[in-house]
Design an enzyme around this catalytic site. Structure first.
Site, PDB file in Angstrom:
ATOM      1  N   TYR A 151      48.442  23.177  45.439  1.00 35.14           N
ATOM      2  CA  TYR A 151      48.188  24.623  45.308  1.00 35.14           C
ATOM      3  C   TYR A 151      49.501  25.393  45.440  1.00 35.14           C
ATOM      4  CZ  TYR A 151      46.076  29.180  46.625  1.00 35.14           C
ATOM      5  OH  TYR A 151      45.708  30.504  46.697  1.00 35.14           O
TER       6      TYR A 151
HETATM    7  N1  LIG Z   1      41.012  34.788  49.013  1.00 39.22           N
HETATM    8  C1  LIG Z   1      42.230  34.843  49.527  1.00 39.22           C
HETATM    9  O1  LIG Z   1      42.445  35.257  50.672  1.00 39.22           O
HETATM   10  C2  LIG Z   1      43.398  34.372  48.710  1.00 39.22           C
HETATM   11  C3  LIG Z   1      44.607  34.079  49.373  1.00 39.22           C
HETATM   12  C4  LIG Z   1      45.735  33.745  48.612  1.00 39.22           C
HETATM   13  C5  LIG Z   1      45.636  33.700  47.234  1.00 39.22           C
HETATM   14  N2  LIG Z   1      44.439  33.954  46.603  1.00 39.22           N
HETATM   15  C6  LIG Z   1      44.413  33.878  45.140  1.00 39.22           C
HETATM   16  O2  LIG Z   1      43.630  34.944  44.629  1.00 39.22           O
HETATM   17  C7  LIG Z   1      42.925  34.512  43.446  1.00 39.22           C
HETATM   18  C8  LIG Z   1      41.436  34.718  43.627  1.00 39.22           C
HETATM   19  O3  LIG Z   1      41.029  33.950  44.751  1.00 39.22           O
HETATM   20  P1  LIG Z   1      39.518  33.937  45.269  1.00 39.22           P
HETATM   21  O4  LIG Z   1      39.591  33.630  46.714  1.00 39.22           O
HETATM   22  O5  LIG Z   1      38.786  35.134  44.787  1.00 39.22           O
HETATM   23  O6  LIG Z   1      38.976  32.629  44.509  1.00 39.22           O
HETATM   24  P2  LIG Z   1      37.448  32.212  44.232  1.00 39.22           P
HETATM   25  O7  LIG Z   1      37.456  30.706  44.234  1.00 39.22           O
HETATM   26  O8  LIG Z   1      36.539  32.922  45.167  1.00 39.22           O
HETATM   27  O9  LIG Z   1      37.185  32.733  42.748  1.00 39.22           O
HETATM   28  C9  LIG Z   1      37.849  32.174  41.658  1.00 39.22           C
HETATM   29  C10 LIG Z   1      37.068  32.481  40.397  1.00 39.22           C
HETATM   30  O10 LIG Z   1      37.722  31.801  39.295  1.00 39.22           O
HETATM   31  C11 LIG Z   1      36.747  31.104  38.541  1.00 39.22           C
HETATM   32  N3  LIG Z   1      37.378  29.913  37.933  1.00 39.22           N
HETATM   33  C12 LIG Z   1      37.911  28.852  38.594  1.00 39.22           C
HETATM   34  N4  LIG Z   1      38.356  27.939  37.710  1.00 39.22           N
HETATM   35  C13 LIG Z   1      38.104  28.428  36.472  1.00 39.22           C
HETATM   36  C14 LIG Z   1      38.308  27.934  35.151  1.00 39.22           C
HETATM   37  N5  LIG Z   1      38.851  26.729  34.928  1.00 39.22           N
HETATM   38  N6  LIG Z   1      37.929  28.701  34.104  1.00 39.22           N
HETATM   39  C15 LIG Z   1      37.356  29.918  34.318  1.00 39.22           C
HETATM   40  N7  LIG Z   1      37.110  30.437  35.539  1.00 39.22           N
HETATM   41  C16 LIG Z   1      37.482  29.692  36.611  1.00 39.22           C
HETATM   42  C17 LIG Z   1      35.669  30.715  39.541  1.00 39.22           C
HETATM   43  O11 LIG Z   1      34.422  30.447  38.916  1.00 39.22           O
HETATM   44  C18 LIG Z   1      35.627  31.955  40.448  1.00 39.22           C
HETATM   45  O12 LIG Z   1      34.729  32.935  39.947  1.00 39.22           O
HETATM   46  C19 LIG Z   1      43.315  33.041  43.257  1.00 39.22           C
HETATM   47  O13 LIG Z   1      44.381  32.953  42.336  1.00 39.22           O
HETATM   48  C20 LIG Z   1      43.767  32.604  44.637  1.00 39.22           C
HETATM   49  O14 LIG Z   1      44.673  31.532  44.592  1.00 39.22           O
HETATM   50  C21 LIG Z   1      43.331  34.261  47.316  1.00 39.22           C
END
Ligand SMILES: NC(=O)c1ccc[n+]([C@@H]2O[C@H](COP(=O)([O-])OP(=O)(O)OC[C@H]3O[C@@H](n4cnc5c(N)ncnc54)[C@H](O)[C@@H]3O)[C@@H](O)[C@H]2O)c1
Length: 248
Positions: A151
């Site tokens: 990641y």
């Molecule tokens: N939640 C946090 O605190 C946090 C922290 C650091 C970084 N991030 C980053 O923020 C972004 C969103 O994170 P999140 O926590 O909302 O993630 P999440 O897993 O809750 O949501 C991700 C979404 O992407 C979709 N997805 C995944 N793979 C896919 C694919 N191959 N094709 C199409 N859709 C796909 C999933 O169905 C989901 O709806 C990500 O890039 C994550 O790395 C989040």
């Protein structure tokens, strides 16, 4: 006037987690949004909830040709592209010694590669509108969090191409920035309930003392990077994490 009136955005992973909040906020700010996800039920329900300015496309970002299909769908639906938000991600934590090809492929095929492919596919349309790209990275990459090898690699690779694109595409009028959120998604809620001591420790390292709220802490900042209010900002990584990491 709303911040994003008449702007057209593509949001990947736009049906779940932070992406769902982004799709909702962009439409509320006046944008038309083509949002992409593999979660059909969540996508269709959000499309219905938001009405004609939100169009759902069920495409796996790992599928060959998906970037061109997404660009073409946005242009067919709304006629232009002003903003590309590369938010989708799918990954599995593992100690570095256990990171294998499958573990690497999962995260690189859902985040890094689609981010690059969509940036390339949308370059022409974004040059026409002097558009903005917002890519998603993570404090886990910046910190080198344990068990986040693949990641961290994918997210830091995204930061790398963001800086290159800012330099190469600035002359075309395209801005490219990265945000690193810390937000209360279902996944983070599960983690904080399962490991309350770990979560309490993490929150204690956040100067603002809480995990971010998607609607009020994260989405408004991403709307800002899509709006003309950020027209002189490119190539930056902005932490949306309550001050946990302070970049220089
Ligand atoms: N939640 C946090 O605190 C946090 C922290 C650091 C970084 N991030 C980053 O923020 C972004 C969103 O994170 P999140 O926590 O909302 O993630 P999440 O897993 O809750 O949501 C991700 C979404 O992407 C979709 N997805 C995944 N793979 C896919 C694919 N191959 N094709 C199409 N859709 C796909 C999933 O169905 C989901 O709806 C990500 O890039 C994550 O790395 C989040």
């Amino acid at each position: 006037m709303q911040q994003l009136t008449d702007k057209v955005a593509i949001i990947t992973g736009g049906a779940g987690g932070i992406g769902r909040g982004l799709t909702t906020a962009f439409v509320a700010a006046g944008a038309k949004v083509l949002f992409v996800d593999v979660d059909d039920e969540a996508g269709l329900s959000l499309e219905q909830e938001l009405g004609e300015n939100a169009r759902f496309l069920n495409i796996d970002l790992a599928a060959p040709g998906s970037a061109e299909s997404i660009r073409d769908a946005a242009l067919a639906a709304f006629g232009r592209i002003d903003t590309l938000v590369n938010n989708a991600n799918s990954s599995t934590p593992a100690p570095l010694l256990d990171v294998d090809d499958a573990n690497l492929d999962q995260v690189f095929e859902s985040s890094f590669r689609p981010t690059l492919k969509l940036m390339q596919a949308c370059h022409g349309a974004l040059a026409e509108t002097k558009g903005s790209i917002i890519n998603f990275a993570s404090g886990a990459g910046l910190n080198g969090d344990p068990n986040q090898g693949s990641y961290a690699a994918a997210k830091e690779a995204i930061r790398g191409i963001t800086r290159v694109a800012a330099n190469e595409w600035g002359p075309n009028g395209i801005r490219v920035n990265v945000v690193c959120p810390f937000a209360l998604t279902d996944g983070v809620r599960w983690w904080s309930e399962t490991y309350p001591e770990q979560a309490a420790h993490t929150v204690s390292t956040v100067p603002l003392g809480r995990i971010g709220d998607i609607a009020t802490d994260i989405a408004p900042a991403v709307v800002f990077f899509a709006s003309d209010a950020s027209q002189y900002i490119t190539g930056q990584t902005i932490m949306l994490d309550g001050g946990g990491i302070k970049l220089r």
